[in-house]
Design a protein around this motif. Structure first.
Motif, PDB file in Angstrom:
ATOM      1  N   PRO A 121       0.810  -1.231   0.000  1.00  0.00           N
ATOM      2  CA  PRO A 121       0.000   0.000   0.000  1.00  0.00           C
ATOM      3  C   PRO A 121       0.839   1.275   0.000  1.00  0.00           C
ATOM      4  O   PRO A 121       0.308   2.360  -0.215  1.00  0.00           O
ATOM      5  CB  PRO A 121      -0.805  -0.116   1.299  1.00  0.00           C
ATOM      6  N   PHE A 122       2.153   1.151   0.242  1.00  0.00           N
ATOM      7  CA  PHE A 122       3.007   2.335   0.318  1.00  0.00           C
ATOM      8  C   PHE A 122       4.126   2.286  -0.716  1.00  0.00           C
ATOM      9  O   PHE A 122       5.214   2.815  -0.516  1.00  0.00           O
ATOM     10  CB  PHE A 122       3.583   2.471   1.733  1.00  0.00           C
ATOM     11  N   GLY A 123       3.842   1.665  -1.835  1.00  0.00           N
ATOM     12  CA  GLY A 123       4.825   1.546  -2.900  1.00  0.00           C
ATOM     13  C   GLY A 123       5.479   0.177  -2.904  1.00  0.00           C
ATOM     14  O   GLY A 123       5.194  -0.684  -2.060  1.00  0.00           O
ATOM     15  N   GLU A 124       6.370  -0.023  -3.842  1.00  0.00           N
ATOM     16  CA  GLU A 124       7.048  -1.317  -3.960  1.00  0.00           C
ATOM     17  C   GLU A 124       8.042  -1.497  -2.816  1.00  0.00           C
ATOM     18  O   GLU A 124       8.615  -0.529  -2.310  1.00  0.00           O
ATOM     19  CB  GLU A 124       7.793  -1.386  -5.296  1.00  0.00           C
ATOM     20  N   CYS A 125       8.236  -2.736  -2.410  1.00  0.00           N
ATOM     21  CA  CYS A 125       9.221  -3.024  -1.366  1.00  0.00           C
ATOM     22  C   CYS A 125      10.181  -4.116  -1.834  1.00  0.00           C
ATOM     23  O   CYS A 125       9.856  -4.925  -2.708  1.00  0.00           O
ATOM     24  CB  CYS A 125       8.550  -3.438  -0.058  1.00  0.00           C
ATOM     25  N   LEU A 126      11.353  -4.104  -1.234  1.00  0.00           N
ATOM     26  CA  LEU A 126      12.332  -5.173  -1.386  1.00  0.00           C
ATOM     27  C   LEU A 126      12.441  -5.843  -0.022  1.00  0.00           C
ATOM     28  O   LEU A 126      12.773  -5.192   0.980  1.00  0.00           O
ATOM     29  CB  LEU A 126      13.693  -4.612  -1.806  1.00  0.00           C
TER      30      LEU A 126
END
Length: 296
Positions: A121-126
């Motif tokens: 929900p807060f952008g892409e993550c790694l």
């Protein structure tokens, strides 16, 4: 929600920050991000769970100050059970394991890390996981994707890194799911840091959703009164975004403070959490009134 939708949310928050004194209407904000008021309303409701108007009320400095006042005793009360106590930490089941000093110095030797990129929900993550738990979670965008991976390689330079998003997909889903939809299986976390950092990160896990603390209060809680700067540095080096909620620390004046993954994202996370907690409390109060009507 896919990360392109979050970018529209970020654009809206940026616009509101830049035009705070003008108090733009929702129609103006919608037009700025290229949506009709109707679609802007739908986007926000799908993302935040509340209307844009209610969400935006939680973006103000006044709201942050009020949240700090309401949360003043939260961390102190939570820490009464002990910093390292096992079991339920705020509204997530999190099982924390700290690496030994020898393991810390070995840079992950003999560990196998599997990583993947996922929408949140807060952008892409790694995210990177080992057999012993989640060891890294970072928000990324097009410009920082490669840099985040290089940082992961540097921090775990002796470990074996393999891209395998299938391993981490379900974990990411559990991290960002609404509280009532999270699984009961504990989320394991593997932390690598100094003793001081570990103490700060474990204290962060005690701050519940919808609450915030100041850097000073956090310093007091970990037994280092006055060490605001050292605590701030430890908070800034938190390796596991969102799950270890470093976003819930503010300046004493209600200022947003720093955030490793961008202050606009920090505002978005805090406002969304506060809005959802506020909504749930209002719903609970309404149900209570319905269940116990006033006597004639």
């Amino acid at each position: 929600m896919d990360h392109p939708d979050y970018r529209r949310i970020e654009q809206a928050i940026h616009f509101l920050e830049e035009h705070a004194t003008d108090q733009p209407s929702l129609e103006e904000v919608a037009a700025h991000i290229g949506l009709s008021p109707y679609h802007f309303q739908r986007l926000f409701k799908a993302w935040a769970g509340v209307s844009p108007k209610r969400f935006l009320q939680h973006l103000t400095v006044e709201s942050a100050k009020r949240l700090l006042r309401d949360s003043a005793s939260v961390l102190e009360a939570a820490l009464d059970v002990g910093l390292s106590g096992p079991g339920r930490l705020h509204d997530l089941f999190v099982s924390v394991e700290a690496m030994t000093p020898g393991e810390y110095k070995s840079w992950g030797r003999e560990l196998n890390l599997q990583y993947g990129y996922h929408p949140t929900p807060f952008g892409e993550c790694l995210i990177a996981v080992t057999g012993r738990g989640i060891c890294s979670l970072a928000f990324v965008d097009r410009e920082t994707r490669d840099r985040a991976l290089e940082e992961l390689r540097h921090n775990w330079r002796e470990a074996s890194l393999v891209e395998n998003p299938r391993t981490s997909e379900d974990i990411v889903g559990q991290i960002f799911a609404p509280a009532q939809k999270r699984g009961q299986k504990p989320l394991k976390v593997l932390l690598k840091g100094t003793n001081f950092q570990l103490k700060v990160w474990q204290a962060l896990l005690k701050i519940p959703e919808g609450a915030v603390v100041t850097y000073g209060a956090l310093a007091d809680a970990v037994g280092h009164r006055g060490a605001h700067r050292a605590v701030g540095t430890a908070v800034g080096h938190n390796p596991i975004a969102y799950l270890i909620p470093c976003h819930r620390v503010l300046r004493s004046n209600g200022g947003i403070g720093g955030y490793r993954w961008g202050t606009t994202r920090k505002r978005a996370i805090l406002a969304r959490e506060a809005a959802l907690v506020d909504k749930n409390e209002k719903t609970s109060d309404s149900r209570t009134r319905e269940s116990f009507p006033s006597m004639p």
